[in-house]
Write a protein that holds these residues in place. Structure first.
Motif, short mmCIF file in Angstrom:
data_model
loop_
_atom_site.label_atom_id
_atom_site.label_comp_id
_atom_site.label_asym_id
_atom_site.label_seq_id
_atom_site.Cartn_x
_atom_site.Cartn_y
_atom_site.Cartn_z
N MET A 1 3.52 0.33 -1.11
CA MET A 1 2.73 -0.71 -0.46
C MET A 1 3.60 -1.94 -0.23
O MET A 1 4.57 -2.17 -0.94
CB MET A 1 1.51 -1.09 -1.31
CG MET A 1 0.61 0.06 -1.68
SD MET A 1 -0.75 -0.46 -2.76
CE MET A 1 -1.26 1.16 -3.41
N LEU A 2 3.21 -2.73 0.77
CA LEU A 2 3.90 -3.97 1.08
C LEU A 2 2.98 -5.15 0.77
O LEU A 2 1.82 -5.17 1.21
CB LEU A 2 4.30 -4.01 2.56
CG LEU A 2 4.86 -5.35 3.09
CD1 LEU A 2 6.16 -5.70 2.38
CD2 LEU A 2 5.06 -5.28 4.60
N GLN B 1 -1.28 -0.74 8.02
CA GLN B 1 -2.35 -1.67 8.32
C GLN B 1 -2.62 -2.59 7.13
O GLN B 1 -2.31 -2.25 5.98
CB GLN B 1 -3.64 -0.92 8.68
CG GLN B 1 -3.54 -0.08 9.94
CD GLN B 1 -4.81 0.70 10.20
OE1 GLN B 1 -5.39 1.28 9.29
NE2 GLN B 1 -5.25 0.73 11.45
N LEU B 2 -3.25 -3.74 7.42
CA LEU B 2 -3.71 -4.63 6.35
C LEU B 2 -4.86 -3.96 5.63
O LEU B 2 -5.85 -3.54 6.24
CB LEU B 2 -4.16 -5.96 6.94
CG LEU B 2 -4.81 -6.94 5.96
CD1 LEU B 2 -3.79 -7.42 4.92
CD2 LEU B 2 -5.40 -8.14 6.71
N GLN B 3 -4.74 -3.85 4.31
CA GLN B 3 -5.78 -3.21 3.50
C GLN B 3 -6.69 -4.23 2.82
O GLN B 3 -7.90 -4.08 2.80
CB GLN B 3 -5.15 -2.31 2.44
CG GLN B 3 -4.36 -1.15 3.01
CD GLN B 3 -5.23 -0.16 3.75
OE1 GLN B 3 -6.25 0.30 3.25
NE2 GLN B 3 -4.84 0.18 4.97
N GLU B 4 -6.08 -5.25 2.25
CA GLU B 4 -6.85 -6.23 1.49
C GLU B 4 -6.02 -7.49 1.31
O GLU B 4 -4.79 -7.45 1.37
CB GLU B 4 -7.24 -5.65 0.12
CG GLU B 4 -8.32 -6.42 -0.61
CD GLU B 4 -8.83 -5.68 -1.84
OE1 GLU B 4 -9.43 -6.35 -2.70
OE2 GLU B 4 -8.60 -4.47 -1.96
N CYS C 1 -2.02 -7.25 1.14
CA CYS C 1 -1.51 -5.92 0.82
C CYS C 1 -1.63 -5.04 2.06
O CYS C 1 -2.71 -4.94 2.66
CB CYS C 1 -2.30 -5.31 -0.33
SG CYS C 1 -1.82 -3.60 -0.72
N PHE C 2 -0.51 -4.40 2.44
CA PHE C 2 -0.47 -3.51 3.59
C PHE C 2 -0.19 -2.09 3.11
O PHE C 2 0.65 -1.87 2.24
CB PHE C 2 0.61 -3.95 4.57
CG PHE C 2 0.41 -5.33 5.12
CD1 PHE C 2 -0.30 -5.53 6.29
CD2 PHE C 2 0.93 -6.44 4.46
CE1 PHE C 2 -0.49 -6.81 6.81
CE2 PHE C 2 0.74 -7.72 4.95
CZ PHE C 2 0.03 -7.91 6.13
N ARG C 3 -0.89 -1.14 3.73
CA ARG C 3 -0.69 0.27 3.41
C ARG C 3 -1.05 1.11 4.62
O ARG C 3 -1.95 0.75 5.37
CB ARG C 3 -1.55 0.66 2.20
CG ARG C 3 -1.26 2.04 1.63
CD ARG C 3 -2.15 2.31 0.43
NE ARG C 3 -1.78 3.55 -0.23
CZ ARG C 3 -2.44 4.07 -1.27
NH1 ARG C 3 -3.49 3.42 -1.77
NH2 ARG C 3 -2.04 5.19 -1.82
#
Length: 257
Positions: free
Chosen positions: A175-176, A243-246, A238-240
């Motif tokens: 994750m980024l 895409q942006l996840q949260e 948080c990107f996964r």
């Protein structure tokens, strides 16, 4: 010394080919990437070396699931200071880059590093070592989910924000995470898919990917098009899966905590 590099990253769930289509003007340049768990790091200091590194990436497109870039308008003291920094964690290469100063982070009692010793004397690498030590403790209890990782990194960002405002990008091998603190050079992101060109006043890149592949670029606003979405001040994202996840709003602490 102010080390405020401009930051850029590409993150995709599958390999994406990328190519520099314009010369990056910089006093120093760092490009790190990971492709199928294999890390690569290239750095340059001074106009001649930066020009050669530019030429390499114009003539030879790279391919990666993650690519990070740090562009310096002021030269660091030595090549070891050039970001992104990379260190292993649980068999994965983690990458980290930061813009901003953190006076006081050298306090080992308040900010213990464990066995994560920096190679340079920069606040930025020491911040990475501190994060790696905190992540190590979390991962020793199992395989943390996205919410646990985001909570830890948001808490970490909030504690460091009391030392100084900063931006950082952290890729944990899966994750980024992006934290925006600096007002002078905010972080922003752009979700893309397929084969596209990205152009701003200071950077031009082309990406080649399958038409249905979603990926994301995150970086300093001056390196991204005007259509990029600016991250709110103090927020950690948080990107996964491209895409942006949260996202987590700023963590606020009592003064005596």
């Amino acid at each position: 010394m102010r080390l405020h590099p401009k930051l850029f990253s590409l993150f995709s769930p599958a390999p994406v080919k990328y190519q520099l289509d314009s010369r990056v003007e910089a006093e120093a340049l760092g490009i790190s990437s990971v492709m199928e768990s294999n890390p690569q790091r290239m750095t340059a200091m001074g106009h001649d070396q930066v020009a050669r590194l530019n030429q390499i990436h114009r003539d030879n497109p790279g391919e990666a699931e993650f690519m990070g870039m740090a562009i310096y308008s002021e030269p660091p003291l030595e090549a070891a200071e050039i970001q992104p920094y990379g260190r292993p964690q649980k068999g994965r290469t983690c990458l980290f880059s930061m813009a901003g100063e953190l006076p006081g982070i050298e306090d080992g009692e308040r900010f213990p590093l464990g066995d994560q010793w920096p190679l340079s004397c920069t606040d930025q690498e020491r911040a990475f070592c501190l994060l790696q030590e905190r992540v190590r403790k979390l991962w020793s209890e199992g395989w943390p989910d996205m919410e646990m990782r985001l909570a830890l990194i948001s808490d970490y960002a909030g504690r460091l924000r009391r030392l100084g405002e900063h931006n950082f990008l952290h890729w944990d091998g899966e994750m980024l995470f992006a934290h925006r603190g600096l007002e002078e050079e905010p972080l922003a992101f752009l979700e893309l898919s397929g084969s596209v060109e990205l152009q701003s006043e200071q950077l031009k890149l082309s990406f080649t990917a399958e038409s249905d592949l979603n990926f994301v670029v995150v970086g300093s606003t001056s390196l991204l098009p005007a259509t990029a979405i600016e991250i709110e001040p103090g927020t950690t994202c948080c990107f996964r899966n491209g895409q942006l996840q949260e996202s987590c709003e700023p963590v606020i602490f009592w003064e005596n905590s």
